[in-house]
Write a protein that holds these residues in place. Structure first.
Motif, PDB file in Angstrom:
ATOM      1  N   ALA A  39       0.830  -1.198   0.000  1.00  0.00           N
ATOM      2  CA  ALA A  39       0.000   0.000   0.000  1.00  0.00           C
ATOM      3  C   ALA A  39       0.871   1.258   0.000  1.00  0.00           C
ATOM      4  O   ALA A  39       0.566   2.246  -0.671  1.00  0.00           O
ATOM      5  CB  ALA A  39      -0.921   0.000   1.219  1.00  0.00           C
ATOM      6  N   VAL A  40       1.976   1.203   0.749  1.00  0.00           N
ATOM      7  CA  VAL A  40       2.904   2.344   0.776  1.00  0.00           C
ATOM      8  C   VAL A  40       3.559   2.511  -0.595  1.00  0.00           C
ATOM      9  O   VAL A  40       3.673   3.637  -1.101  1.00  0.00           O
ATOM     10  CB  VAL A  40       3.970   2.142   1.875  1.00  0.00           C
ATOM     11  N   LYS A  41       3.982   1.413  -1.201  1.00  0.00           N
ATOM     12  CA  LYS A  41       4.626   1.482  -2.519  1.00  0.00           C
ATOM     13  C   LYS A  41       3.673   2.070  -3.555  1.00  0.00           C
ATOM     14  O   LYS A  41       4.072   2.884  -4.395  1.00  0.00           O
ATOM     15  CB  LYS A  41       5.082   0.091  -2.961  1.00  0.00           C
ATOM     16  N   VAL A  42       2.409   1.643  -3.528  1.00  0.00           N
ATOM     17  CA  VAL A  42       1.426   2.154  -4.478  1.00  0.00           C
ATOM     18  C   VAL A  42       1.308   3.663  -4.375  1.00  0.00           C
ATOM     19  O   VAL A  42       1.242   4.378  -5.384  1.00  0.00           O
ATOM     20  CB  VAL A  42       0.057   1.486  -4.257  1.00  0.00           C
ATOM     21  N   ARG A  43       1.311   4.180  -3.160  1.00  0.00           N
ATOM     22  CA  ARG A  43       1.151   5.625  -2.977  1.00  0.00           C
ATOM     23  C   ARG A  43       2.402   6.395  -3.368  1.00  0.00           C
ATOM     24  O   ARG A  43       2.315   7.533  -3.825  1.00  0.00           O
ATOM     25  CB  ARG A  43       0.723   5.894  -1.532  1.00  0.00           C
ATOM     26  N   ILE A  44       3.545   5.767  -3.212  1.00  0.00           N
ATOM     27  CA  ILE A  44       4.771   6.392  -3.709  1.00  0.00           C
ATOM     28  C   ILE A  44       4.742   6.443  -5.235  1.00  0.00           C
ATOM     29  O   ILE A  44       5.084   7.455  -5.855  1.00  0.00           O
ATOM     30  CB  ILE A  44       6.017   5.624  -3.214  1.00  0.00           C
ATOM     31  N   ASP A  45       4.298   5.342  -5.854  1.00  0.00           N
ATOM     32  CA  ASP A  45       4.218   5.296  -7.315  1.00  0.00           C
ATOM     33  C   ASP A  45       3.212   6.299  -7.864  1.00  0.00           C
ATOM     34  O   ASP A  45       3.369   6.799  -8.988  1.00  0.00           O
ATOM     35  CB  ASP A  45       3.830   3.889  -7.775  1.00  0.00           C
ATOM     36  N   ARG A  46       2.175   6.599  -7.078  1.00  0.00           N
ATOM     37  CA  ARG A  46       1.153   7.554  -7.539  1.00  0.00           C
ATOM     38  C   ARG A  46       1.545   8.999  -7.283  1.00  0.00           C
ATOM     39  O   ARG A  46       0.889   9.919  -7.759  1.00  0.00           O
ATOM     40  CB  ARG A  46      -0.169   7.272  -6.819  1.00  0.00           C
ATOM     41  N   SER A  47       2.599   9.204  -6.515  1.00  0.00           N
ATOM     42  CA  SER A  47       3.025  10.567  -6.185  1.00  0.00           C
ATOM     43  C   SER A  47       3.632  11.245  -7.402  1.00  0.00           C
ATOM     44  O   SER A  47       3.947  10.598  -8.413  1.00  0.00           O
ATOM     45  CB  SER A  47       4.037  10.540  -5.036  1.00  0.00           C
ATOM     46  N   ASP A  48       3.801  12.546  -7.312  1.00  0.00           N
ATOM     47  CA  ASP A  48       4.421  13.318  -8.383  1.00  0.00           C
ATOM     48  C   ASP A  48       5.888  12.900  -8.480  1.00  0.00           C
ATOM     49  O   ASP A  48       6.712  13.267  -7.639  1.00  0.00           O
ATOM     50  CB  ASP A  48       4.302  14.815  -8.071  1.00  0.00           C
ATOM     51  N   GLN A  49       6.228  12.128  -9.512  1.00  0.00           N
ATOM     52  CA  GLN A  49       7.572  11.573  -9.621  1.00  0.00           C
ATOM     53  C   GLN A  49       8.630  12.651  -9.854  1.00  0.00           C
ATOM     54  O   GLN A  49       9.775  12.499  -9.429  1.00  0.00           O
ATOM     55  CB  GLN A  49       7.613  10.539 -10.749  1.00  0.00           C
ATOM     56  N   ARG A  50       8.254  13.723 -10.500  1.00  0.00           N
ATOM     57  CA  ARG A  50       9.233  14.793 -10.716  1.00  0.00           C
ATOM     58  C   ARG A  50       9.607  15.444  -9.388  1.00  0.00           C
ATOM     59  O   ARG A  50      10.789  15.708  -9.127  1.00  0.00           O
ATOM     60  CB  ARG A  50       8.653  15.832 -11.680  1.00  0.00           C
ATOM     61  N   LYS A  51       8.632  15.666  -8.516  1.00  0.00           N
ATOM     62  CA  LYS A  51       8.915  16.253  -7.205  1.00  0.00           C
ATOM     63  C   LYS A  51       9.744  15.301  -6.354  1.00  0.00           C
ATOM     64  O   LYS A  51      10.670  15.724  -5.644  1.00  0.00           O
ATOM     65  CB  LYS A  51       7.613  16.601  -6.499  1.00  0.00           C
ATOM     66  N   LEU A  52       9.411  14.011  -6.419  1.00  0.00           N
ATOM     67  CA  LEU A  52      10.182  13.034  -5.654  1.00  0.00           C
ATOM     68  C   LEU A  52      11.622  12.986  -6.147  1.00  0.00           C
ATOM     69  O   LEU A  52      12.562  12.929  -5.352  1.00  0.00           O
ATOM     70  CB  LEU A  52       9.543  11.651  -5.771  1.00  0.00           C
ATOM     71  N   SER A  53      11.810  12.996  -7.462  1.00  0.00           N
ATOM     72  CA  SER A  53      13.153  12.957  -8.027  1.00  0.00           C
ATOM     73  C   SER A  53      13.948  14.204  -7.644  1.00  0.00           C
ATOM     74  O   SER A  53      15.139  14.125  -7.335  1.00  0.00           O
ATOM     75  CB  SER A  53      13.068  12.829  -9.546  1.00  0.00           C
ATOM     76  N   LYS A  54      13.289  15.349  -7.649  1.00  0.00           N
ATOM     77  CA  LYS A  54      13.970  16.590  -7.269  1.00  0.00           C
ATOM     78  C   LYS A  54      14.414  16.543  -5.822  1.00  0.00           C
ATOM     79  O   LYS A  54      15.517  16.978  -5.477  1.00  0.00           O
ATOM     80  CB  LYS A  54      13.032  17.775  -7.500  1.00  0.00           C
ATOM     81  N   ALA A  55      13.552  16.005  -4.936  1.00  0.00           N
ATOM     82  CA  ALA A  55      13.890  15.924  -3.515  1.00  0.00           C
ATOM     83  C   ALA A  55      14.991  14.905  -3.253  1.00  0.00           C
ATOM     84  O   ALA A  55      15.857  15.116  -2.408  1.00  0.00           O
ATOM     85  CB  ALA A  55      12.642  15.567  -2.705  1.00  0.00           C
ATOM     86  N   ARG A  56      14.980  13.792  -3.994  1.00  0.00           N
ATOM     87  CA  ARG A  56      15.910  12.702  -3.724  1.00  0.00           C
ATOM     88  C   ARG A  56      17.226  12.822  -4.501  1.00  0.00           C
ATOM     89  O   ARG A  56      18.272  12.415  -4.001  1.00  0.00           O
ATOM     90  CB  ARG A  56      15.245  11.369  -4.084  1.00  0.00           C
ATOM     91  N   GLU A  57      17.177  13.388  -5.707  1.00  0.00           N
ATOM     92  CA  GLU A  57      18.368  13.392  -6.558  1.00  0.00           C
ATOM     93  C   GLU A  57      18.809  14.775  -7.011  1.00  0.00           C
ATOM     94  O   GLU A  57      19.839  14.908  -7.658  1.00  0.00           O
ATOM     95  CB  GLU A  57      18.118  12.502  -7.775  1.00  0.00           C
ATOM     96  N   GLY A  58      18.005  15.795  -6.715  1.00  0.00           N
ATOM     97  CA  GLY A  58      18.387  17.139  -7.097  1.00  0.00           C
ATOM     98  C   GLY A  58      17.630  17.649  -8.305  1.00  0.00           C
ATOM     99  O   GLY A  58      17.087  16.881  -9.097  1.00  0.00           O
ATOM    100  N   ALA A  59      17.634  18.960  -8.437  1.00  0.00           N
ATOM    101  CA  ALA A  59      16.865  19.593  -9.504  1.00  0.00           C
ATOM    102  C   ALA A  59      17.392  19.249 -10.889  1.00  0.00           C
ATOM    103  O   ALA A  59      16.623  19.085 -11.837  1.00  0.00           O
ATOM    104  CB  ALA A  59      16.874  21.110  -9.306  1.00  0.00           C
ATOM    105  N   SER A  60      18.706  19.109 -11.026  1.00  0.00           N
ATOM    106  CA  SER A  60      19.286  18.835 -12.335  1.00  0.00           C
ATOM    107  C   SER A  60      18.839  17.477 -12.877  1.00  0.00           C
ATOM    108  O   SER A  60      18.442  17.358 -14.036  1.00  0.00           O
ATOM    109  CB  SER A  60      20.817  18.874 -12.257  1.00  0.00           C
ATOM    110  N   VAL A  61      18.879  16.465 -12.030  1.00  0.00           N
ATOM    111  CA  VAL A  61      18.461  15.117 -12.449  1.00  0.00           C
ATOM    112  C   VAL A  61      16.976  15.111 -12.792  1.00  0.00           C
ATOM    113  O   VAL A  61      16.551  14.541 -13.794  1.00  0.00           O
ATOM    114  CB  VAL A  61      18.764  14.094 -11.342  1.00  0.00           C
TER     115      VAL A  61
END
Length: 328
Positions: A130-152
């Protein structure tokens, strides 16, 4: 095998529909061969197309009970959220506090934090899935920016809409450097010296190599000047001097040279020399490597070919094994 739906989930209307089907299908279910008239009559009575009728008939023959004629019970509606609002909030908090970190925590770490929050709030913790599903449904661009930086995040999720529309050869030339994946050794002792630098120029319209410069020195304004010189001058005599049989019909002044923002491409001498001959210098936007796609692909192709040569390096130490690339 047909699965019998849970009787607690069957509506009265669905059951009566199955009963009506059973009344029509049972009398003819085990006849060896149905006549066209019998099939037509059954389909008309049940309001079914022949395909659906034969599907129900097959189900009933395998299991001759009324429940086998029930319509399939639909599963949960796609996208339906089965967690309570409080559980959803706990998952959202965990994603924000744990998952959105530059350390890039795992889903398991997020789930562990969800369990802590739910225990504090006296809630039943959702499952890992259930947690994984909600992560997958989240805004992936925002998650990527938070986890890997704006450039990535920008490279992954912002669409590339700009491209060169080049009408003829030498209209736009791209230039860049690369450290060659090859060790140069001295001629006497075969000891490694260093990896050379290659400066390449490519004509965007024809995709032909317009010139190059190979050196053991780090890229500089000299490297840029010499590759432009090689690009501009005819190459017939250059090929003859090196006993190369073939034709290299690329030379002349380009209309524009496309470069990145390295220091050697920002020098005053290059700017003045280009202006002297009416050449426009175009510098790609910072942190936008796709704007130099043609030269980047050429470099990748060249390095792929280099890996077949003796003395080639590998992408990492582990992949080299016992290959003695330092003394080839």
């Amino acid at each position: 095998m047909v699965q019998t739906p849970d009787s607690m989930l069957i509506s009265e209307a669905a059951w009566q529909k199955a009963v009506a089907r059973e009344a029509v299908i049972r009398p003819i279910a085990f006849e060896k061969k149905l006549t066209g008239q019998e099939r037509f009559a059954a389909c008309s009575q049940l309001g079914l197309k022949p395909t659906r009728f034969y599907q129900l008939l097959s189900q009933f023959r395998r299991k001759p009970v009324t429940s086998s004629l029930l319509d399939e019970t639909p599963g949960p509606e796609k996208g339906r959220r089965l967690l309570s609002a409080e559980q959803e909030d706990a998952v959202a908090c965990a994603i924000k506090e744990i998952y959105c970190r530059r350390e890039r925590p795992t889903i398991t770490a997020v789930h562990d934090h969800v369990r802590v929050i739910c225990r504090q709030r006296n809630l039943i913790a959702p499952s890992w899935n259930a947690v994984k599903v909600r992560i997958d449904r989240s805004d992936q661009r925002k998650l990527s920016k938070a986890r890997e930086g704006a450039s990535v995040a920008r490279q992954q999720y912002i669409p590339v809409i700009d491209e060169y529309s080049v009408g003829h050869a030498m209209e736009v030339v791209q230039i860049d450097h690369t450290l060659v994946d090859l060790f140069v050794v001295d001629a006497v002792n075969r000891q490694p010296l260093q990896r050379p630098w290659l400066t390449l120029a490519i004509d965007v319209a024809s995709r032909m190599v317009a010139g190059f410069y190979l050196s053991l020195e780090h890229p500089s304004s000299t490297s840029v000047a010499l590759v432009i010189r090689h690009m501009v001058l005819p190459k017939t005599s250059w090929l003859v001097d090196r006993n190369v049989v073939g034709d290299w019909p690329v030379h002349g002044l380009p209309i524009a040279i496309h470069l990145d923002n390295a220091r050697e491409f920002r020098g005053k001498a290059l700017a003045w020399g280009a202006a002297e001959h009416g050449i426009n210098l175009i510098h790609r936007p910072v942190a936008r490597p796709h704007y130099g796609g043609h030269i980047e692909r050429l470099i990748g192709t060249m390095m792929g070919a280099v890996h077949f040569l003796p003395g080639s390096t590998s992408s990492d130490i582990g992949s080299r094994g016992d290959y003695k690339n330092m003394r080839s």
